[in-house]
Design a protein around this motif. Structure first.
Motif, PDB file in Angstrom:
ATOM      1  N   THR A   1       0.943  -1.347  -0.038  1.00 38.52           N
ATOM      2  CA  THR A   1      -0.027  -0.104   0.138  1.00 38.52           C
ATOM      3  C   THR A   1       0.981   1.269   0.029  1.00 38.52           C
ATOM      4  O   THR A   1       0.732   2.216  -0.882  1.00 38.52           O
ATOM      5  N   MET A   2       1.828   1.286   0.627  1.00 43.53           N
ATOM      6  CA  MET A   2       2.816   2.319   0.810  1.00 43.53           C
ATOM      7  C   MET A   2       3.532   2.720  -0.628  1.00 43.53           C
ATOM      8  O   MET A   2       3.816   3.543  -1.083  1.00 43.53           O
ATOM      9  N   ARG A   3       3.950   1.328  -1.158  1.00 42.41           N
ATOM     10  CA  ARG A   3       4.412   1.361  -2.464  1.00 42.41           C
ATOM     11  C   ARG A   3       3.530   2.265  -3.413  1.00 42.41           C
ATOM     12  O   ARG A   3       3.945   2.790  -4.428  1.00 42.41           O
ATOM     13  N   ARG A   4       2.316   1.841  -3.308  1.00 39.60           N
ATOM     14  CA  ARG A   4       1.599   2.170  -4.490  1.00 39.60           C
ATOM     15  C   ARG A   4       1.154   3.741  -4.110  1.00 39.60           C
ATOM     16  O   ARG A   4       0.979   4.581  -5.099  1.00 39.60           O
ATOM     17  N   ALA A   5       1.323   4.287  -2.822  1.00 43.03           N
ATOM     18  CA  ALA A   5       1.020   5.782  -2.530  1.00 43.03           C
ATOM     19  C   ALA A   5       2.531   6.333  -3.304  1.00 43.03           C
ATOM     20  O   ALA A   5       2.173   7.491  -3.731  1.00 43.03           O
ATOM     21  N   LEU A   6       3.581   5.687  -3.075  1.00 44.96           N
ATOM     22  CA  LEU A   6       4.832   6.351  -3.496  1.00 44.96           C
ATOM     23  C   LEU A   6       4.633   6.435  -5.196  1.00 44.96           C
ATOM     24  O   LEU A   6       4.998   7.544  -5.732  1.00 44.96           O
ATOM     25  N   LYS A   7       4.122   5.640  -5.625  1.00 44.83           N
ATOM     26  CA  LYS A   7       3.851   5.442  -7.093  1.00 44.83           C
ATOM     27  C   LYS A   7       2.814   6.451  -7.658  1.00 44.83           C
ATOM     28  O   LYS A   7       3.353   7.175  -8.678  1.00 44.83           O
ATOM     29  N   ALA A   8       1.820   6.677  -7.005  1.00 46.91           N
ATOM     30  CA  ALA A   8       0.672   7.676  -7.534  1.00 46.91           C
ATOM     31  C   ALA A   8       1.408   9.120  -6.939  1.00 46.91           C
ATOM     32  O   ALA A   8       1.305   9.811  -8.028  1.00 46.91           O
ATOM     33  N   GLY A   9       2.103   9.357  -6.297  1.00 48.21           N
ATOM     34  CA  GLY A   9       2.673  10.527  -6.014  1.00 48.21           C
ATOM     35  C   GLY A   9       3.926  10.776  -7.055  1.00 48.21           C
ATOM     36  O   GLY A   9       4.011  11.995  -7.503  1.00 48.21           O
ATOM     37  N   THR A  10       4.664   9.889  -7.214  1.00 52.81           N
ATOM     38  CA  THR A  10       5.817  10.055  -8.119  1.00 52.81           C
ATOM     39  C   THR A  10       5.240  10.260  -9.663  1.00 52.81           C
ATOM     40  O   THR A  10       5.774  10.993 -10.431  1.00 52.81           O
ATOM     41  N   ASP A  11       4.071   9.405  -9.823  1.00 47.66           N
ATOM     42  CA  ASP A  11       3.537   9.643 -11.244  1.00 47.66           C
ATOM     43  C   ASP A  11       3.135  11.299 -11.315  1.00 47.66           C
ATOM     44  O   ASP A  11       3.087  11.834 -12.445  1.00 47.66           O
ATOM     45  N   GLY A  12       2.531  11.733 -10.177  1.00 47.64           N
ATOM     46  CA  GLY A  12       2.056  13.065 -10.186  1.00 47.64           C
ATOM     47  C   GLY A  12       3.340  14.031 -10.428  1.00 47.64           C
ATOM     48  O   GLY A  12       2.890  15.102 -11.344  1.00 47.64           O
ATOM     49  N   VAL A  13       4.314  13.880  -9.985  1.00 40.04           N
ATOM     50  CA  VAL A  13       5.503  14.720 -10.006  1.00 40.04           C
ATOM     51  C   VAL A  13       5.892  14.514 -11.412  1.00 40.04           C
ATOM     52  O   VAL A  13       6.212  15.750 -12.225  1.00 40.04           O
ATOM     53  N   ILE A  14       6.103  13.400 -12.080  1.00 35.49           N
ATOM     54  CA  ILE A  14       6.485  13.047 -13.604  1.00 35.49           C
ATOM     55  C   ILE A  14       5.654  13.973 -14.706  1.00 35.49           C
ATOM     56  O   ILE A  14       6.016  14.598 -15.459  1.00 35.49           O
ATOM     57  N   ALA A  15       4.131  13.933 -14.097  1.00 38.63           N
ATOM     58  CA  ALA A  15       3.294  14.459 -15.220  1.00 38.63           C
ATOM     59  C   ALA A  15       3.238  15.899 -15.162  1.00 38.63           C
ATOM     60  O   ALA A  15       3.307  16.486 -16.289  1.00 38.63           O
ATOM     61  N   ARG A  16       3.692  16.541 -13.977  1.00 39.02           N
ATOM     62  CA  ARG A  16       3.872  17.897 -13.959  1.00 39.02           C
ATOM     63  C   ARG A  16       5.189  18.477 -14.511  1.00 39.02           C
ATOM     64  O   ARG A  16       5.224  19.418 -15.302  1.00 39.02           O
ATOM     65  N   LEU A  17       6.286  17.629 -14.492  1.00 38.38           N
ATOM     66  CA  LEU A  17       7.450  17.883 -15.097  1.00 38.38           C
ATOM     67  C   LEU A  17       7.295  17.821 -16.710  1.00 38.38           C
ATOM     68  O   LEU A  17       7.849  18.581 -17.374  1.00 38.38           O
TER      69      LEU A  17
END
Length: 205
Positions: A127-143
């Motif tokens: 569950t924490m891995r998925r939370a990290l993935k969702a968050g980092t996906d958001g960062v990459i999308a904004r980049l």
């Protein structure tokens, strides 16, 4: 709704926010496994019953903490993405300048949870891995959005897609942040900045 219920809702939210903020600060400094719930609750000044009222387990708390962290982080990032009067390249380099300022501190006080916790908790909790993935996906999308805007305004020239370049840059800066912690110097950020400028066509490769 009764007056007691009206008063309880904000109090519950405040308690939950206090626990999350305390956990972010303490675990940002010490890591996830090294910190027990008693330490977080002692620092937060709340009883154990309050913790289990809001979180079913330490893993559930970790997931919520990461979710709250990325919510704040992405909100701050959006201010850079939409900052008026700048080219896409200027916004991108401003973001990485802010990264360097916050991640470069030896004691970042919970502001660098991805760097601090990713390798540890991804092996401990799905569950924490998925939370990290969702968050980092958001960062990459904004980049990618900043890079795409730079391509449109002519300030960025790339040989691949905006998404691919954004992903490569994010991975590069994460690695640089880890190396800064190992070496205790900021040379890896200098290298990452030069490579970033090369990748977006700001300087010759």
């Amino acid at each position: 709704m009764s007056q007691a219920s009206v008063l309880t809702v904000p109090a519950d939210r405040d308690t939950r926010s206090t626990i999350l903020a305390t956990g972010r600060r303490v675990m940002g400094a010490k890591g996830f496994s090294a910190v027990g719930l008693s330490e977080i609750l002692g620092e937060a000044g709340v009883p154990k019953g309050s913790f289990y009222h809001h979180f079913g387990s330490k893993d559930a708390f970790g997931e919520a903490m990461l979710g709250a962290y990325f919510e704040d982080y992405l909100r701050e990032m959006d201010l850079v993405v939409t900052k008026p009067g700048l080219t896409g390249a200027e916004r991108l380099m401003l973001y990485f300048a802010n990264w360097r300022e916050t991640q470069g501190a030896m004691d970042c006080q919970g502001r660098c949870l991805t760097v601090k916790l990713a390798a540890e908790v991804s092996d401990l909790s799905e569950t924490m891995r998925r939370a990290l993935k969702a968050g980092t996906d958001g960062v990459i999308a904004r980049l990618a959005a900043m890079i795409g805007a730079g391509v449109d305004d002519g300030s960025i020239r790339i040989a691949s897609t905006a998404r691919d370049v954004a992903t490569s840059l994010y991975h590069q800066w994460l690695g640089a942040s880890v190396m800064v912690k190992i070496l205790r110097v900021e040379d890896p950020f200098d290298c990452a900045a030069r490579t970033t400028r090369q990748m977006i066509g700001q300087i010759a490769a």
